[in-house]
Design a protein around this motif. Sequence first.
Motif, PDB file in Angstrom:
ATOM      1  N   GLU A  17       0.808  -1.215   0.000  1.00  0.00           N
ATOM      2  CA  GLU A  17       0.000   0.000   0.000  1.00  0.00           C
ATOM      3  C   GLU A  17       0.844   1.270   0.000  1.00  0.00           C
ATOM      4  OE1 GLU A  17      -0.474  -2.394   2.365  1.00  0.00           O
ATOM      5  OE2 GLU A  17      -2.284  -3.322   1.577  1.00  0.00           O
ATOM      6  N   LEU A  18       2.126   1.146   0.339  1.00  0.00           N
ATOM      7  CA  LEU A  18       2.998   2.315   0.438  1.00  0.00           C
ATOM      8  C   LEU A  18       4.042   2.318  -0.671  1.00  0.00           C
ATOM      9  CD1 LEU A  18       3.617   2.316   4.289  1.00  0.00           C
ATOM     10  CD2 LEU A  18       2.002   3.701   2.991  1.00  0.00           C
ATOM     11  N   TRP A  40      -4.990   3.525  -7.343  1.00  0.00           N
ATOM     12  CA  TRP A  40      -4.928   4.368  -6.155  1.00  0.00           C
ATOM     13  C   TRP A  40      -3.587   4.128  -5.469  1.00  0.00           C
ATOM     14  CZ3 TRP A  40      -4.191   1.512  -1.834  1.00  0.00           C
ATOM     15  CH2 TRP A  40      -4.593   0.188  -1.869  1.00  0.00           C
ATOM     16  N   GLY A  41      -3.240   4.986  -4.545  1.00  0.00           N
ATOM     17  CA  GLY A  41      -1.965   4.845  -3.845  1.00  0.00           C
ATOM     18  C   GLY A  41      -0.851   5.574  -4.571  1.00  0.00           C
ATOM     19  N   ARG A  42       0.385   5.245  -4.170  1.00  0.00           N
ATOM     20  CA  ARG A  42       1.541   5.959  -4.715  1.00  0.00           C
ATOM     21  C   ARG A  42       2.636   4.982  -5.120  1.00  0.00           C
ATOM     22  NH1 ARG A  42       3.430   9.187   0.027  1.00  0.00           N
ATOM     23  NH2 ARG A  42       2.524   7.468   1.179  1.00  0.00           N
ATOM     24  N   ARG A  97       0.029   6.038 -10.173  1.00  0.00           N
ATOM     25  CA  ARG A  97       0.557   6.038  -8.806  1.00  0.00           C
ATOM     26  C   ARG A  97       1.776   6.941  -8.676  1.00  0.00           C
ATOM     27  NH1 ARG A  97      -0.077   0.456  -9.520  1.00  0.00           N
ATOM     28  NH2 ARG A  97       2.172   0.165  -9.361  1.00  0.00           N
ATOM     29  N   HIS A 100       0.535  10.397  -8.359  1.00  0.00           N
ATOM     30  CA  HIS A 100      -0.007  10.583  -7.007  1.00  0.00           C
ATOM     31  C   HIS A 100       1.105  10.858  -6.001  1.00  0.00           C
ATOM     32  CE1 HIS A 100      -3.889   8.097  -7.900  1.00  0.00           C
ATOM     33  NE2 HIS A 100      -3.903   9.284  -8.480  1.00  0.00           N
ATOM     34  N   ASP A 101       2.261  10.201  -6.156  1.00  0.00           N
ATOM     35  CA  ASP A 101       3.364  10.422  -5.221  1.00  0.00           C
ATOM     36  C   ASP A 101       3.871  11.861  -5.286  1.00  0.00           C
ATOM     37  OD1 ASP A 101       5.085   9.375  -3.191  1.00  0.00           O
ATOM     38  OD2 ASP A 101       6.731   9.365  -4.642  1.00  0.00           O
ATOM     39  N   GLN A 135      -0.156  11.744   0.129  1.00  0.00           N
ATOM     40  CA  GLN A 135      -0.757  10.707   0.973  1.00  0.00           C
ATOM     41  C   GLN A 135      -2.274  10.709   0.872  1.00  0.00           C
ATOM     42  OE1 GLN A 135       0.663  11.331   4.939  1.00  0.00           O
ATOM     43  NE2 GLN A 135       2.720  10.614   4.475  1.00  0.00           N
ATOM     44  N   ASP A 138      -3.688   7.660  -0.754  1.00  0.00           N
ATOM     45  CA  ASP A 138      -3.548   6.348  -0.123  1.00  0.00           C
ATOM     46  C   ASP A 138      -4.884   5.882   0.431  1.00  0.00           C
ATOM     47  OD1 ASP A 138      -0.876   6.398  -0.690  1.00  0.00           O
ATOM     48  OD2 ASP A 138      -0.234   6.872   1.355  1.00  0.00           O
ATOM     49  N   ARG A 139      -5.015   4.567   0.505  1.00  0.00           N
ATOM     50  CA  ARG A 139      -6.162   3.949   1.167  1.00  0.00           C
ATOM     51  C   ARG A 139      -5.605   3.068   2.273  1.00  0.00           C
ATOM     52  NH1 ARG A 139      -9.895   1.796  -3.798  1.00  0.00           N
ATOM     53  NH2 ARG A 139     -10.302   3.833  -4.711  1.00  0.00           N
ATOM     54  N   PRO A 140      -5.453   3.617   3.462  1.00  0.00           N
ATOM     55  CA  PRO A 140      -4.852   2.812   4.534  1.00  0.00           C
ATOM     56  C   PRO A 140      -5.740   1.616   4.867  1.00  0.00           C
ATOM     57  CG  PRO A 140      -5.656   4.893   5.389  1.00  0.00           C
ATOM     58  CD  PRO A 140      -5.835   4.935   3.903  1.00  0.00           C
TER      59      PRO A 140
END
Length: 158
Positions: A17-18, A40-42, A97, A100-101, A135, A138-140
């Motif tokens: 996820e990270l 989604w996410g980075r 992604r 997104h980062d 962040q 992100d989808r924690p």
Amino acid sequence: MASYQPQYPTQANVPLELPYYGAPPIEAIKRFWKKYSVFWGRASRSEYWWWALASAIVSGIINAAGSTGNGSTGTSSALGGLWFLATVVPSLAVGARRLHDANLSAWLLLLALIPVLGWIALFVFMIMPPNPAGQRFDRPSQAYPQPPYPQQPYPPQA
């Protein structure tokens, strides 16, 4: 100026996820295939650029193996088409992604439709450093809850 790139002690400690900052080539390619259609996410710069290099090498090998020397590339185009079909979705996903980062929208991938200037703009966006505000994409998961301490503003206030 300190860089905002957390260092992970081992590869096993980096959840999917990270983003994996400083990812080695093999790990970056593994993460690319594991996150096949995750938009989604980075993704860190190393995750994106190691995949871009690996994809360019494979494409070059396919083109070189299929060429006959007289300009005919029948086998090459068939293999190249299969490679394209297998990698188009995950390549778009890792590009999204990566944007997104840098805290940019994945819709900026549409700049690739603009010849030359759009490609240059995308190249610049892909080499941008990570932005902690990314962040928000992100989808924690429950396995990685939010830290119990309050989030510090970025950049740190002096």
